[in-house]
Scaffold this active site. Structure first.
Site, PDB file in Angstrom:
ATOM      1  N   ASP A  37     -91.006 -45.515   4.150  1.00  0.00           N
ATOM      2  CA  ASP A  37     -90.734 -46.948   4.190  1.00  0.00           C
ATOM      3  C   ASP A  37     -90.634 -47.343   5.667  1.00  0.00           C
ATOM      4  O   ASP A  37     -90.960 -46.535   6.559  1.00  0.00           O
ATOM      5  CB  ASP A  37     -89.506 -47.317   3.342  1.00  0.00           C
ATOM      6  CG  ASP A  37     -88.189 -46.853   3.945  1.00  0.00           C
ATOM      7  OD1 ASP A  37     -88.209 -46.171   5.006  1.00  0.00           O
ATOM      8  OD2 ASP A  37     -87.133 -47.175   3.385  1.00  0.00           O
ATOM      9  N   HIS A  38     -90.187 -48.574   5.923  1.00  0.00           N
ATOM     10  CA  HIS A  38     -90.091 -49.038   7.317  1.00  0.00           C
ATOM     11  C   HIS A  38     -89.134 -48.176   8.138  1.00  0.00           C
ATOM     12  O   HIS A  38     -89.393 -47.891   9.299  1.00  0.00           O
ATOM     13  CB  HIS A  38     -89.648 -50.504   7.350  1.00  0.00           C
ATOM     14  CG  HIS A  38     -88.441 -50.768   6.514  1.00  0.00           C
ATOM     15  ND1 HIS A  38     -88.515 -50.834   5.135  1.00  0.00           N
ATOM     16  CD2 HIS A  38     -87.139 -50.934   6.833  1.00  0.00           C
ATOM     17  CE1 HIS A  38     -87.302 -51.053   4.643  1.00  0.00           C
ATOM     18  NE2 HIS A  38     -86.450 -51.117   5.652  1.00  0.00           N
ATOM     19  N   CYS A  85     -87.626 -41.880   4.376  1.00  0.00           N
ATOM     20  CA  CYS A  85     -86.973 -43.188   4.405  1.00  0.00           C
ATOM     21  C   CYS A  85     -85.764 -43.060   5.322  1.00  0.00           C
ATOM     22  O   CYS A  85     -85.700 -42.116   6.120  1.00  0.00           O
ATOM     23  CB  CYS A  85     -86.616 -43.682   2.997  1.00  0.00           C
ATOM     24  SG  CYS A  85     -85.319 -42.785   2.135  1.00  0.00           S
ATOM     25  N   THR A 104     -82.557 -42.374   4.693  1.00  0.00           N
ATOM     26  CA  THR A 104     -81.745 -41.203   4.370  1.00  0.00           C
ATOM     27  C   THR A 104     -82.530 -40.060   3.743  1.00  0.00           C
ATOM     28  O   THR A 104     -82.025 -38.940   3.662  1.00  0.00           O
ATOM     29  CB  THR A 104     -80.657 -41.599   3.353  1.00  0.00           C
ATOM     30  OG1 THR A 104     -81.324 -42.099   2.181  1.00  0.00           O
ATOM     31  CG2 THR A 104     -79.712 -42.642   3.923  1.00  0.00           C
ATOM     32  N   HIS A 142     -86.884 -21.634  -4.445  1.00  0.00           N
ATOM     33  CA  HIS A 142     -86.196 -21.680  -5.741  1.00  0.00           C
ATOM     34  C   HIS A 142     -86.630 -22.845  -6.619  1.00  0.00           C
ATOM     35  O   HIS A 142     -86.612 -22.729  -7.846  1.00  0.00           O
ATOM     36  CB  HIS A 142     -84.673 -21.781  -5.518  1.00  0.00           C
ATOM     37  CG  HIS A 142     -84.075 -20.511  -5.004  1.00  0.00           C
ATOM     38  ND1 HIS A 142     -82.721 -20.311  -4.898  1.00  0.00           N
ATOM     39  CD2 HIS A 142     -84.652 -19.363  -4.545  1.00  0.00           C
ATOM     40  CE1 HIS A 142     -82.479 -19.094  -4.414  1.00  0.00           C
ATOM     41  NE2 HIS A 142     -83.635 -18.507  -4.178  1.00  0.00           N
ATOM     42  N   ARG A 161     -87.209 -15.898 -12.435  1.00  0.00           N
ATOM     43  CA  ARG A 161     -86.167 -16.687 -13.121  1.00  0.00           C
ATOM     44  C   ARG A 161     -86.214 -18.150 -12.697  1.00  0.00           C
ATOM     45  O   ARG A 161     -85.824 -19.034 -13.464  1.00  0.00           O
ATOM     46  CB  ARG A 161     -84.787 -16.104 -12.835  1.00  0.00           C
ATOM     47  CG  ARG A 161     -84.333 -16.230 -11.394  1.00  0.00           C
ATOM     48  CD  ARG A 161     -83.041 -15.471 -11.140  1.00  0.00           C
ATOM     49  NE  ARG A 161     -82.484 -15.716  -9.802  1.00  0.00           N
ATOM     50  CZ  ARG A 161     -82.939 -15.147  -8.690  1.00  0.00           C
ATOM     51  NH1 ARG A 161     -83.961 -14.317  -8.739  1.00  0.00           N
ATOM     52  NH2 ARG A 161     -82.381 -15.412  -7.524  1.00  0.00           N
ATOM     53  N   HIS A 162     -86.738 -18.387 -11.496  1.00  0.00           N
ATOM     54  CA  HIS A 162     -86.816 -19.782 -11.026  1.00  0.00           C
ATOM     55  C   HIS A 162     -87.861 -20.571 -11.808  1.00  0.00           C
ATOM     56  O   HIS A 162     -87.713 -21.766 -12.015  1.00  0.00           O
ATOM     57  CB  HIS A 162     -87.113 -19.821  -9.528  1.00  0.00           C
ATOM     58  CG  HIS A 162     -86.069 -19.106  -8.720  1.00  0.00           C
ATOM     59  ND1 HIS A 162     -84.767 -19.526  -8.653  1.00  0.00           N
ATOM     60  CD2 HIS A 162     -86.146 -17.980  -7.964  1.00  0.00           C
ATOM     61  CE1 HIS A 162     -84.072 -18.703  -7.894  1.00  0.00           C
ATOM     62  NE2 HIS A 162     -84.884 -17.753  -7.463  1.00  0.00           N
TER      63      HIS A 162
HETATM   64  C1  RB5 Z   1     -83.823 -49.060   3.988  1.00  0.00           C
HETATM   65  O1  RB5 Z   1     -82.989 -49.881   4.703  1.00  0.00           O
HETATM   66  C2  RB5 Z   1     -83.035 -47.889   3.433  1.00  0.00           C
HETATM   67  O2  RB5 Z   1     -82.175 -48.312   2.421  1.00  0.00           O
HETATM   68  C3  RB5 Z   1     -83.969 -46.814   2.929  1.00  0.00           C
HETATM   69  O3  RB5 Z   1     -84.778 -46.405   3.980  1.00  0.00           O
HETATM   70  C4  RB5 Z   1     -83.349 -45.546   2.394  1.00  0.00           C
HETATM   71  O4  RB5 Z   1     -82.413 -45.033   3.274  1.00  0.00           O
HETATM   72  C5  RB5 Z   1     -82.891 -45.574   1.011  1.00  0.00           C
HETATM   73  O5  RB5 Z   1     -82.485 -44.558   0.444  1.00  0.00           O
END
Ligand code: RB5
Length: 155
Positions: free
Chosen positions: A11-12, A74, A76, A107, A141-142
């Protein structure tokens, strides 16, 4: 493993890290396919996750064996991973270090690596990518557990 092509999307929030990782992968002789976005304009991470997941599934052979890996970024690495995992046979793992990236392959037979551009820097991200690409699935097993995950799919 070294011949697998790599599909990238973000994403951005992940745009800059995607660009940097894409350049680094090309320098290492990897075949990449950047599915966007092409600039930092705001995009919704579920749309990008779906785009990459559907493209990745097109790389599966008749036995469901993939010949490519996905790299989703993204802010996070969490939202884009949650979204990608809604598609059958996508196993997207959000990783923050070499150990999680290695074990996601060994795994979980993860086929998509998700990274958080607001969480880790380029060097750690590159280490994660290297570990992910270098590690084979251990099977055994995995595999049984992966099969159970597929059994959890919605109708
Ligand atoms: C975008 O602002 C942010 O929410 C996205 O990049 C991400 O972290 C969502 O999980």
């Amino acid at each position: 493993m070294t011949t697998s092509s790599i599909l990238l999307a973000s994403d951005h929030a992940g745009f800059d890290l995607k660009a940097a990782l894409g350049s680094a992968l090309i320098e290492r002789g990897r075949e990449i396919s950047d599915l966007g976005p092409g600039d930092r304009s705001s995009v919704d991470y579920p749309d990008m996750a779906e785009r990459l997941a559907r493209a990745l599934l097109e790389h599966e052979d008749a036995h469901g064996k993939g010949s490519a890996f996905g790299l989703l970024i993204c802010g996070t690495g969490i939202g884009i991973g949650i979204a990608a995992n809604r598609l059958s046979r996508i196993r997207a793992a959000t990783c923050h270090d070499v150990t999680t990236a290695r074990l996601a392959r060994a795994h979980n037979d993860a086929n998509v690596l998700c990274l958080g551009a607001r969480i880790i820097g380029l060097e750690v991200a590159l280490d994660c990518v290297d570990a992910f690409l270098a590690t084979p699935f251990e099977g055994g097993r995995h595999q049984r557990r992966i099969d159970k995950i597929e059994g959890l799919d919605r109708p």
